[in-house]
Structures are given as structure tokens and as C-alpha cells.
Design a protein around this motif. Structure first.
Motif, PDB file in Angstrom:
ATOM      1  N   SER A 210      57.486  50.928  46.929  1.00 34.20           N
ATOM      2  CA  SER A 210      56.705  51.401  46.082  1.00 34.20           C
ATOM      3  C   SER A 210      56.207  50.463  44.987  1.00 34.20           C
ATOM      4  CB  SER A 210      57.209  52.688  45.549  1.00 34.20           C
ATOM      5  OG  SER A 210      58.536  52.157  44.598  1.00 34.20           O
ATOM      6  N   THR A 211      57.212  49.460  44.736  1.00 38.35           N
ATOM      7  CA  THR A 211      56.722  48.162  43.812  1.00 38.35           C
ATOM      8  C   THR A 211      55.986  47.273  44.386  1.00 38.35           C
ATOM      9  OG1 THR A 211      59.107  48.588  42.718  1.00 38.35           O
ATOM     10  CG2 THR A 211      57.903  46.815  42.328  1.00 38.35           C
ATOM     11  N   PHE A 212      56.105  47.088  45.590  1.00 40.00           N
ATOM     12  CA  PHE A 212      55.235  46.150  46.426  1.00 40.00           C
ATOM     13  C   PHE A 212      53.666  46.938  46.532  1.00 40.00           C
ATOM     14  CE2 PHE A 212      58.520  43.500  48.536  1.00 40.00           C
ATOM     15  CZ  PHE A 212      57.803  42.314  47.986  1.00 40.00           C
ATOM     16  N   ARG A 213      53.773  48.119  46.906  1.00 43.47           N
ATOM     17  CA  ARG A 213      52.437  48.977  46.907  1.00 43.47           C
ATOM     18  C   ARG A 213      51.628  49.014  45.620  1.00 43.47           C
ATOM     19  NH1 ARG A 213      49.503  49.388  50.606  1.00 43.47           N
ATOM     20  NH2 ARG A 213      48.238  48.363  48.822  1.00 43.47           N
ATOM     21  N   LEU A 214      52.602  48.948  44.368  1.00 42.76           N
ATOM     22  CA  LEU A 214      52.154  49.369  43.007  1.00 42.76           C
ATOM     23  C   LEU A 214      51.455  47.712  42.693  1.00 42.76           C
ATOM     24  CD1 LEU A 214      51.753  50.091  40.273  1.00 42.76           C
ATOM     25  CD2 LEU A 214      54.181  49.267  39.723  1.00 42.76           C
ATOM     26  N   ALA A 215      52.152  46.843  43.109  1.00 41.99           N
ATOM     27  CA  ALA A 215      51.738  45.304  42.598  1.00 41.99           C
ATOM     28  C   ALA A 215      50.458  45.154  43.314  1.00 41.99           C
ATOM     29  CB  ALA A 215      52.842  44.555  42.917  1.00 41.99           C
ATOM     30  N   SER A 216      50.386  45.214  44.619  1.00 36.04           N
ATOM     31  CA  SER A 216      49.398  45.157  45.482  1.00 36.04           C
ATOM     32  C   SER A 216      48.121  45.730  44.789  1.00 36.04           C
ATOM     33  CB  SER A 216      49.621  45.429  46.848  1.00 36.04           C
ATOM     34  OG  SER A 216      48.529  45.119  47.736  1.00 36.04           O
ATOM     35  N   ASP A 217      48.364  47.156  44.527  1.00 33.81           N
ATOM     36  CA  ASP A 217      47.152  47.828  44.069  1.00 33.81           C
ATOM     37  C   ASP A 217      46.613  47.328  42.728  1.00 33.81           C
ATOM     38  OD1 ASP A 217      47.250  49.292  46.226  1.00 33.81           O
ATOM     39  OD2 ASP A 217      48.553  51.145  45.022  1.00 33.81           O
ATOM     40  N   LYS A 218      47.582  46.922  41.817  1.00 32.10           N
ATOM     41  CA  LYS A 218      47.350  46.489  40.542  1.00 32.10           C
ATOM     42  C   LYS A 218      46.304  45.325  40.633  1.00 32.10           C
ATOM     43  CE  LYS A 218      48.834  50.030  38.317  1.00 32.10           C
ATOM     44  NZ  LYS A 218      47.767  51.063  38.073  1.00 32.10           N
ATOM     45  N   LEU A 219      46.964  44.184  41.710  1.00 36.04           N
ATOM     46  CA  LEU A 219      46.171  43.014  41.635  1.00 36.04           C
ATOM     47  C   LEU A 219      44.927  43.434  42.351  1.00 36.04           C
ATOM     48  CD1 LEU A 219      46.170  40.204  41.793  1.00 36.04           C
ATOM     49  CD2 LEU A 219      47.168  40.068  43.979  1.00 36.04           C
ATOM     50  N   THR A 220      44.689  44.391  43.048  1.00 43.57           N
ATOM     51  CA  THR A 220      43.353  44.947  43.725  1.00 43.57           C
ATOM     52  C   THR A 220      42.574  45.415  42.535  1.00 43.57           C
ATOM     53  OG1 THR A 220      44.041  45.261  45.787  1.00 43.57           O
ATOM     54  CG2 THR A 220      42.064  46.134  45.278  1.00 43.57           C
ATOM     55  N   THR A 341      49.925  37.110  38.319  1.00 44.89           N
ATOM     56  CA  THR A 341      51.021  36.677  39.193  1.00 44.89           C
ATOM     57  C   THR A 341      52.352  36.846  38.539  1.00 44.89           C
ATOM     58  OG1 THR A 341      49.162  35.261  40.204  1.00 44.89           O
ATOM     59  CG2 THR A 341      51.336  34.609  40.820  1.00 44.89           C
ATOM     60  N   GLN A 342      52.442  36.133  37.327  1.00 44.39           N
ATOM     61  CA  GLN A 342      53.489  36.096  36.808  1.00 44.39           C
ATOM     62  C   GLN A 342      54.233  37.589  36.446  1.00 44.39           C
ATOM     63  OE1 GLN A 342      53.689  33.857  32.944  1.00 44.39           O
ATOM     64  NE2 GLN A 342      55.730  34.499  32.475  1.00 44.39           N
ATOM     65  N   SER A 343      53.379  38.454  36.057  1.00 48.52           N
ATOM     66  CA  SER A 343      53.782  39.845  36.013  1.00 48.52           C
ATOM     67  C   SER A 343      54.097  40.452  37.075  1.00 48.52           C
ATOM     68  CB  SER A 343      52.390  40.725  35.283  1.00 48.52           C
ATOM     69  OG  SER A 343      52.210  39.744  33.933  1.00 48.52           O
ATOM     70  N   LEU A 344      53.183  40.178  38.070  1.00 46.18           N
ATOM     71  CA  LEU A 344      53.596  40.907  39.585  1.00 46.18           C
ATOM     72  C   LEU A 344      55.002  40.268  39.949  1.00 46.18           C
ATOM     73  CD1 LEU A 344      50.307  40.291  41.399  1.00 46.18           C
ATOM     74  CD2 LEU A 344      51.337  42.359  40.598  1.00 46.18           C
ATOM     75  N   LEU A 345      55.445  39.056  40.108  1.00 44.69           N
ATOM     76  CA  LEU A 345      56.443  38.544  40.235  1.00 44.69           C
ATOM     77  C   LEU A 345      57.729  39.170  39.537  1.00 44.69           C
ATOM     78  CD1 LEU A 345      58.365  36.737  41.989  1.00 44.69           C
ATOM     79  CD2 LEU A 345      57.940  35.091  40.484  1.00 44.69           C
ATOM     80  N   PHE A 346      57.240  39.505  38.087  1.00 41.91           N
ATOM     81  CA  PHE A 346      58.445  40.039  37.133  1.00 41.91           C
ATOM     82  C   PHE A 346      58.780  41.287  37.732  1.00 41.91           C
ATOM     83  CE2 PHE A 346      59.052  42.679  33.586  1.00 41.91           C
ATOM     84  CZ  PHE A 346      60.246  42.378  33.212  1.00 41.91           C
ATOM     85  N   THR A 347      57.649  42.150  38.109  1.00 42.74           N
ATOM     86  CA  THR A 347      57.718  43.581  38.487  1.00 42.74           C
ATOM     87  C   THR A 347      58.407  43.574  39.780  1.00 42.74           C
ATOM     88  OG1 THR A 347      55.616  44.134  37.361  1.00 42.74           O
ATOM     89  CG2 THR A 347      56.716  45.715  38.896  1.00 42.74           C
TER      90      THR A 347
END
Length: 499
Positions: A210-220, A341-347
Motif C-alpha cells: 500500500s505504501t508503494f502504491r501511495l508513493a507511486s500515486d503521489k509521484l504521478t 524522491t527523498q520523501s518517497l524513499l523516506f515513506t
């Protein structure tokens, strides 16, 4: 008597259990434990596979995150497909009531050995590096447990089971060859592994997925917002670019506004001079005509040259202006992308920490909205507001051009007006007076002409200075906004990490 035998037979059948290719009476309790563990492991493995498959396609813009996300889905799915198959094989062997006791364990052993030949760290390496080491499950339990099962199958069952004289034996006979402790140990380890996957691994995979999904969606969302901001900037910059071209046309049109009037006055004066043949005006008429033509040509050539200088200034300013905006916007995009990118990695690293993931989601939403507004407003204001109006310098200098043209037109109008209706037949005194006026006029033009020409040169030079200042102020505005944004967003990320 028959009834007693039937009852005894029934009781013996109730307590009889198929186990590792034979039947044991009464049953072996550990067999049920192994079966339950295997079935649970199959079920949990299916849930894990379903969980990662439900994540869907993930899209990241860095190879680290993209390879990690892709590997997470593929490696976890493949691993637990194989693990479920192994669990099913162990369960099948455990509940077999017949078969070649010399070979029936070989398939399960071969598959388990093939699985354990590759460590879990190797299988999951690309996405494990995205995780904090303290937050990931201990996947080594899989290999350790399977190695214990392999050892049990190879060194206990494969050597012990063929020694039984019958495929139907008593519990005591079974335990006399196959150590109860060893069976219990394997059953316990399989149960612990199944329970661990149910209580630890499955929730972890769910949260990470779910976190990968969240991160991908937020990057989009971020990239969409950046694209919208870029489109806004591009539209504004294109409009500004077009205005530079229009200003260049305006400068040329302004320079030509009074040329017909001035040229007509020069031509009229020249024609008038050609008509004089008397001693007073006619003697110098050709010189007067030539002086007027020379004055006009000097003015026209200088005006043409300086308008060309203005056009060149506008063109170079247009390029410098556009380049400054595009470079700064590119730097802003890179800054925003780096922060994302930094925030996604942290998340992703803190996928198991619900508080941090929740805070990250809120921070993402605010950052994407605020940063998009920053690009559309703060940066674009550095070249689109009235403080950075590109028309002002040209308009000011075109006023100067018009004033100079009026002066020149007035000079030549004085010549044609002075001649008026005079001709060779006019009174001598009038012709003498005209000759003196023309002599004085062209004598003074030697000082007037350089002044007019210098005004034209100064006008073009001043315009160049104005545009250099405008470019400088725009670049300063862009740089200041970038510096403020860098500090602001960096502080925000630091605050997020500190949660």
C-alpha cells in the motif's frame, strides 16, 4: 462375537493415520500439526501473492525506486508461489499412505534445496535496500526452517522409513525408528513459520504494498502538477516571446511613421532649388539642395542603423529572457523532483510506521499543491507582472524616436516654408533674404545634425541598458525564489523525517 470384532476393527480404523507413505495406528499427533502448518502456509502465501498483485503497476522516475517496486511485486509473488508449492508437497508427503519409501521424498527435497540455494536477501535485494533494516521481517526463518525439513527428510525419514517391515505399523513402532522429538521439532518449526507469516510477514507485505502504491500515486500527482505548471509557464513565456516580436515590428513601424512626410519635404525643397537660376538663390541652389539631401540621408541612415540595433537588442533579450526563465524553471523542477524522491524513499523506508506514512501522505498533498502554486505564481511573476513589463523600455524610446522625427520634419518644413512662393521673378530683396536664411540654416545644421544623430544612438544604447537591467532583475527574482523554495521545502522534509 462378530459384533466385538467389528467394533475393534472400527476402533482401529478410527485411530489409524496415513503418514509418510505408511499407516500408523494410533495416529501421530505431529502429523496433524505439520498438515495444519502447511495448509496455513499455503493459504498465507496465496494472500501474500494476492496482496502484491493487487498493488498494480507502479511508476517511479528513479531506477532505485522503480527497480525496487518492480522487484517487490515480481520477487515476492514468485517466492511465495514456490513456497506454497513446497508447503503443498510437504503436506502431500506427510499424508501419503503408500508409495516408494526410497524415492517419495526426493521431489520435495529437490525443490526445497533449489529454493534454499538462493537466499531471501538475494531474492528481495532490490526492494530490501529501500527498507530500514529494523522494520523488515526476519525472512531468514524460511531458509532455516526448510533446511531443517530437508535434514529431517534426508537423514531421518529417507533412512528410517524403508526399515519398516509393513506399511501398517503401530505408533510405538514408528517412534522406535523415527524420533518423536525430531518430528515434533519439524512440526513446531513449520507451525512457527506459518504463524510468523500470518502475523508478521503478511501485514508487512500489505503495508509495504500500500505504501508503494501511495508513493507511486503521489509521484504521478506531482508530475501532473508539474506538467500543469510547465504548461502555464510555457503559455506565459510564449506570450512574452511573441510580444518581443511585436515590439520589434512596432519599433520599425514607428521609425517609418513620418518618413513619407519628411521625404516629401526634402523632395519639395530640392525641386524648388532646381527652379532658381538667379544670381542670389540660384548661385547656391545646388549646394542647398545637396546639403538638405545629405542632412536627410545622414538622419535616415542613422535611424535605420539604430532601429536595427534595437531589433538586435530585442532579439538577444528575447533569447536571454526565455533562457533565464527556462533554466530557472528547470532548476525548480529538479529541486521539486529531488524533494519528492527523498520523501518517497523516506515513506517507503518507514512503511511499517503508520504514523509516519500518514504524515507523509498529508505532507505529499500539501507539498504538491504548494509547489505547483509556487511555480505557477512566484516564478512566473518574475517575468509576467507589470514590474517586469518588457514593453515599457521600447515604448519610452519610441516616444524619443517620434520626438526626433518631429524635430527633423520641422527643420525641413522650415526650408519649404521659407521658400514659400518665391521664384526667379520675386523681388530682389526677398530672394536676398531667402539666400541669407538658407546660408544660416545650413551653417547651423552642422551642429544640429550631430545632435540629432547622437540622440538616435543614445536612444538605442539606453534601450539596451534598460533591457539588461530588466534581465538582471528577472534573474535575481528567479534566483531569490529558488533559494527561498530550497530552504522552505528542505525544512519541511527535515520536519517530516523528525516525526
Amino acid at each position: 462375537m462378530k459384533l466385538v470384532k467389528v467394533c475393534l476393527l472400527f476402533l482401529s480404523l478410527v485411530g489409524c493415520e496415513a503418514l509418510f507413505g505408511i499407516e500408523v495406528t494410533p495416529n501421530i499427533p505431529e502429523a496433524a500439526i505439520i498438515t495444519n502448518a502447511c495448509l496455513k502456509l499455503v493459504s498465507v502465501s496465496q494472500q501474500i501473492r494476492q496482496s502484491v498483485n493487487n498493488v498494480g503497476e507502479l511508476s517511479f522516475s528513479t531506477s532505485l525506486l522503480q527497480s525496487g517496486a518492480t522487484s517487490f511485486i515480481s520477487s515476492v509473488s514468485q517466492t511465495y508461489t514456490t513456497l506454497a508449492a513446497i508447503a503443498q508437497e510437504v503436506n502431500t508427503v506427510t499424508n501419503a499412505n503408500s508409495g516408494n519409501l526410497n524415492t517419495m521424498f526426493s521431489v520435495a527435497v529437490t525443490n526445497m534445496k533449489a529454493f534454499t540455494a538462493i537466499t531471501i536477501d538475494e531474492r528481495f535485494a532490490k526492494w530490501l535496500i529501500l527498507q530500514n533494516s529494523g522494520s523488515t521481517p526476519d525472512f531468514s526463518t524460511i531458509i532455516l526452517t526448510l533446511n531443517q525439513v530437508i535434514d529431517f527428510f534426508e537423514n531421518t525419514l529417507q533412512t528410517g522409513m524403508p526399515t519398516f517391515a509393513s506399511n501398517r505399523i503401530s505408533q510405538a513402532t514408528f517412534y522406535s525408528v523415527i524420533s518423536k522429538q525430531k518430528v515434533s521439532t519439524v512440526a513446531q518449526k513449520l507451525t512457527e513459520m506459518a504463524d510468523y507469516h500470518e502475523t508478521v510477514v503478511l501485514p508487512f507485505v500489505n503495508r509495504l504494498g500500500s505504501t508503494f502504491r501511495l508513493a507511486s500515486d503521489k509521484l504521478t500527482m506531482f508530475l501532473t502538477s508539474m506538467d500543469q505548471a510547465f504548461q502555464h509557464m510555457d503559455g506565459t513565456l510564449t506570450s512574452t516571446y511573441a510580444r518581443f516580436i511585436e515590439l520589434s515590428k512596432t519599433a520599425r513601424l514607428t521609425a517609418n511613421e513620418m518618413q513619407p512626410t519628411i521625404r516629401s519635404s526634402v523632395q519639395q525643397f530640392t525641386k524648388q532649388m532646381q527652379e532658381f537660376t538667379d544670381l542670389y538663390v540660384g548661385g547656391s541652389a545646388s549646394e542647398y539642395a545637396k546639403s538638405a539631401t545629405d542632412l536627410y540621408n545622414s538622419y535616415l541612415n542613422t535611424l535605420t542603423e539604430q532601429i536595427k540595433v534595437i531589433e538586435n537588442n530585442l532579439e538577444s533579450t528575447r533569447y536571454a529572457y526565455s533562457d533565464s526563465v527556462l533554466v530557472s524553471f528547470g532548476q525548480a523542477l529538479a529541486l521539486g523532483f529531488g524533494i519528492m524522491t527523498q520523501s518517497l524513499l523516506f515513506t517507503i523506508q518507514n512503511a511499517t510506521n503508520r504514523t509516519k506514512v500518514s504524515c507523509s501522505e498529508q505532507a505529499f498533498n500539501k507539498f504538491i499543491n504548494d509547489y505547483g502554486n509556487f511555480l505557477r505564481n512566484s516564478l512566473c511573476e518574475c517575468f509576467s507582472t507589470t514590474d517586469y513589463d518588457i514593453s515599457t523600455p521600447v515604448n519610452a524610446q519610441m516616444t524619443t524616436v517620434r520626438d526626433i522625427q518631429k524635430d527633423v520634419a520641422q527643420y525641413f518644413n522650415q526650408l519649404t516654408s521659407a521658400v514659400g512662393g518665391l521664384s526667379n521673378s520675386s523681388p530682389q530683396s526677398a530672394r536676398m533674404q531667402l539666400d541669407m536664411f538658407l546660408t544660416a540654416f545650413f551653417s547651423q545644421s552642422n551642429s544640429i545634425t550631430p545632435t540629432i544623430l547622437q540622440q538616435l544612438v543614445s536612444m538605442a544604447t539606453e534601450l539596451g541598458v534598460d533591457y539588461n537591467l530588466l534581465i538582471g532583475r528577472t534573474r535575481y527574482c528567479l534566483a531569490i525564489n529558488l533559494a527561498v523554495a530550497d530552504r522552505m521545502w528542505t525544512n519541511r522534509i527535515n520536519g517530516l523525517v523528525a516525526v
